[in-house]
Design an enzyme around this catalytic site. Structure first.
Site, PDB file in Angstrom:
ATOM      1  N   GLU B  57       0.821  -1.217   0.000  1.00 23.98           N
ATOM      2  CA  GLU B  57       0.000   0.000   0.000  1.00 23.98           C
ATOM      3  C   GLU B  57       0.854   1.265   0.000  1.00 23.98           C
ATOM      4  OE1 GLU B  57      -0.645  -2.655   1.807  1.00 23.98           O
ATOM      5  OE2 GLU B  57      -2.656  -3.277   1.209  1.00 23.98           O
ATOM      6  N   HIS B 124     -11.663  -5.713   8.357  1.00 23.35           N
ATOM      7  CA  HIS B 124     -12.303  -5.559   7.043  1.00 23.35           C
ATOM      8  C   HIS B 124     -13.566  -4.717   7.160  1.00 23.35           C
ATOM      9  CE1 HIS B 124      -9.847  -9.218   6.585  1.00 23.35           C
ATOM     10  NE2 HIS B 124      -9.799  -8.941   5.301  1.00 23.35           N
TER      11      HIS B 124
END
Lengths: 352, 320
Positions: B57, B124
């Site tokens: 990322e 999540h």
């Protein structure tokens, strides 16, 4: 030599074997100018004239200048804090250095950022953030954009110290460059200490160059105190990247001949290192080499030193006359889309 | 019918088609079409412009910043908003400071599939809009409707600043519209999702729909609740909020994110500071519980605000 003031006009010499004595002399003169300029800023710092830190490249000029000189127009350079010589060789104006250190409104960072955190991204010189490893993937992205834009034969050089190899950003970005086969030259200067932390507390591999194989990139080791070796190695790595051979990892070894910054007396640097080859001062090594090769004599060194001093004095005098930023006239807007500043009326209905 | 997720895909298709500077970069976004299929078939339609990234990322965002400086308009897909914390440094220290430091715009769009769905658990499900909104130099979008998902994503790509686009995963398949819009409100402008006179609910993203359901429930008890959909968190449309509070005299700020600090706190701080005299009752706010987001639906359904808990809060507010 006033062309050194201006980024656009500064020459970027190539370094082929035929021109080697001239290239070497040019490299030495950039190194000298960098060291004289940094000594001046350090002295202003000691005199209380500099706000914030001062970070010197003393001992690192050879690898730095080799990197700056190997790049050309259209290339990208993401320097580290000790890359004054490389910046000058890449084409940064000496005035950008003095104006930024002195906090002038007319400097490239306009007093919003200081000292080594300067650059001109439009001209390929990236202004580092303090999390230095993060600059590598920014270079990757510019190189990816060049690929999209069919801008060919450009390369990007990013410079880190050995300490940055411990960051996640180093890992992610070198791996990314390898996956994308980007023309990245990652120059890691191992100067034995990250601030005060010695290498045995930083990494456990025998040699940082061993990392190259893990990432699937070409590795080059070089004695960072030897200008000839630096010019040859960096020149070769840049040529390989330009020829489409993918990322090149260069590990240069030397010793930091100053504190981390001028606030640091560097008492922790071991005497042992100072006696080794890597503890040599690359400026002295270069001088001795030129004397031995009869590429220069002491009168030329004196002349070059005086030239550097007058350039630096002129740049500092000019910068001291420049006004500081004025908070009342400052544009306190962090957005390029001014209409999205809070408190401003939104634009009329947006059509897609 | 088109879903919220399909609207996001269509906006990206439109952006790729309209603007050669646009490319998409993220994990599994290429031939596979993305973890949620938000980029399904785009790699095939736009060869070389929808690129799989390594699981990196930091480097994903860092490279997007570099490309943006070089004139591109990258869209970065984070697989989940929660994973964007690995790229946090690049977003808040590199992208957000770029224009201020250098005068050069940094037009990147970072898509964060946000928010809870049953069974998704602590890593999540997160809502990170407040974290990013804290930093100067970023735009925060939180679309609540299919129309806004489409129009705001296109606007995000066109904006010259880094945009954090918080798309809600719970709305991906649940929410449907007949057609995609031809025009929309601009960024920075809130929408009155339901008009009312007794109290104002200020909210955004999936909580707009929970709040509308709560308003329906209270309507059966004779109360008329106004619901404001902020659309963008930053800039925050304080004027629309204050105008609503001027009508109703009561405010409940609702957010799915955690309670400490954050968007609901910001809204109430502004209302208290700039509209104290408009209030007939102490301002209220409702957030998730101050724990990580739980996995089990029984726990998750209680962790976040729901139509029922919003209605309960409104009853307290209306009586105070």
């Amino acid at each position: 030599m006033h062309d050194m003031f201006r980024l656009a006009e500064a020459p970027r010499p190539s370094c082929t074997a035929v021109e080697f004595p001239e290239t070497y002399r040019r490299a030495y003169r950039w190194m000298l100018l960098a060291r004289v300029a940094e000594e001046k800023i350090a002295s202003l710092y000691r005199g209380g004239k500099i706000t914030g830190g001062v970070f010197l490249g003393k001992g690192q000029e050879a690898i730095s200048v080799a990197t700056g000189m190997a790049l050309r127009d259209g290339d990208i350079f993401a320097p580290l804090i000790r890359d004054q010589a490389g910046r000058l060789a890449f084409g940064e104006s000496l005035l950008d250095f003095t104006l930024t250190y002195l906090g002038a409104r007319s400097g490239p960072m306009r007093g919003r950022d200081g000292n080594v955190h300067r650059g001109r991204p439009k001209e390929g010189l990236l202004p580092m953030i303090s999390h230095l490893g993060a600059m590598v993937s920014v270079v990757n992205g510019i190189l990816m954009a060049h690929r999209f834009q069919k801008k060919e034969n450009t390369v990007g050089a990013a410079c880190l110290g050995e300490g940055a190899t411990s960051t996640g950003a180093f890992h992610e970005s070198l791996n990314q460059a390898a996956v994308e086969k980007l023309p990245l030259i990652l120059v890691v200067t191992n100067n034995q200490y990250a601030y005060s932390t010695p290498n045995h507390r930083q990494f456990a591999c025998n040699d940082l160059i061993d990392k190259a194989i893990g990432y699937g990139v070409k590795g080059h080791s070089v004695d960072g105190t030897d200008l000839s070796a630096c010019l040859e190695t960096i020149g070769g790595a840049v040529a390989a990247a330009r020829d489409g051979e993918g990322p090149q990892l260069v590990i240069a070894s030397n010793l930091r001949l100053a504190g981390h910054g001028e606030h640091d007396d560097a008492h922790y640097i071991s005497q042992h290192f100072k006696e080794l080859q890597l503890g040599r001062d690359c400026m002295e090594v270069a001088q001795n080499h030129m004397l031995a090769q009869k590429w220069a004599d002491s009168s030329m060194f004196d002349l070059w030193h005086r030239d550097s001093q007058s350039l630096v004095e002129e740049a500092v005098a000019h910068s001291l006359r420049e006004p500081a930023p004025d908070p009342a006239k400052e544009d306190w807007c962090a957005l390029a889309s001014r209409h999205l500043l809070e408190g401003n009326p939104p634009q009329p209905t947006h059509n897609h | 019918m088109i879903t919220y997720l399909e609207a996001i895909r269509e906006a990206q298709r439109q952006a790729l088609e309209n603007d050669p500077r646009v490319y998409i970069y993220g994990q599994d976004v290429g031939a596979f079409g993305g973890a949620f299929k938000a980029t399904k078939s785009l790699a095939q339609s736009f060869p070389g412009r929808v690129l799989d990234s390594p699981i990196s990322e930091d480097a994903m965002v860092g490279s997007a910043i570099g490309a943006a400086l070089q004139g591109m308009r990258p869209i970065v897909e984070m697989q989940f908003a929660d994973f964007s914390t690995v790229g946090f440094n690049q977003i808040v220290n590199q992208a957000a400071t770029m224009f201020w430091r250098t005068g050069l715009p940094c037009p990147i769009t970072v898509r964060l599939p946000s928010g809870g769905t049953p069974g998704s658990g602590p890593f999540h499900s997160q809502n990170l809009e407040a974290l990013y909104a804290h930093y100067p130099g970023l735009i925060l979008m939180t679309p609540a409707t299919v129309e806004d998902a489409y129009a705001m994503l296109l606007e995000a790509v066109a904006i010259d600043d880094p945009v954090i686009f918080c798309e809600h995963k719970y709305l991906y398949y649940h929410l449907k519209a007949d057609t995609l819009p031809k025009e929309a409100l601009p960024a920075g402008k809130a929408r009155v999702a339901r008009a009312g006179r007794d109290a104002t609910v200020v909210t955004y993203s999936a909580m707009v729909h929970e709040s509308l359901a709560a308003a329906d429930e209270l309507a059966t008890e004779g109360w008329e609740i106004e619901v404001i959909d902020l659309r963008t968190i930053k800039p925050l449309d304080t004027d629309t909020v204050l105008a609503s509070v001027a009508r109703t005299g009561r405010i409940l700020a609702v957010g799915e994110a955690w309670p400490w600090g954050g968007v609901t706190a910001e809204i109430l701080a502004r209302v208290a500071a700039e509209g104290f005299n408009l209030l007939d009752a102490p301002p209220m706010r409702l957030n998730s519980k101050d724990t990580p987001v739980p996995y089990h639906p029984n726990l998750w359904g209680t962790h976040r605000p729901t139509a029922r808990s919003i209605a309960d809060s409104l009853r307290v507010l209306l009586r105070s």
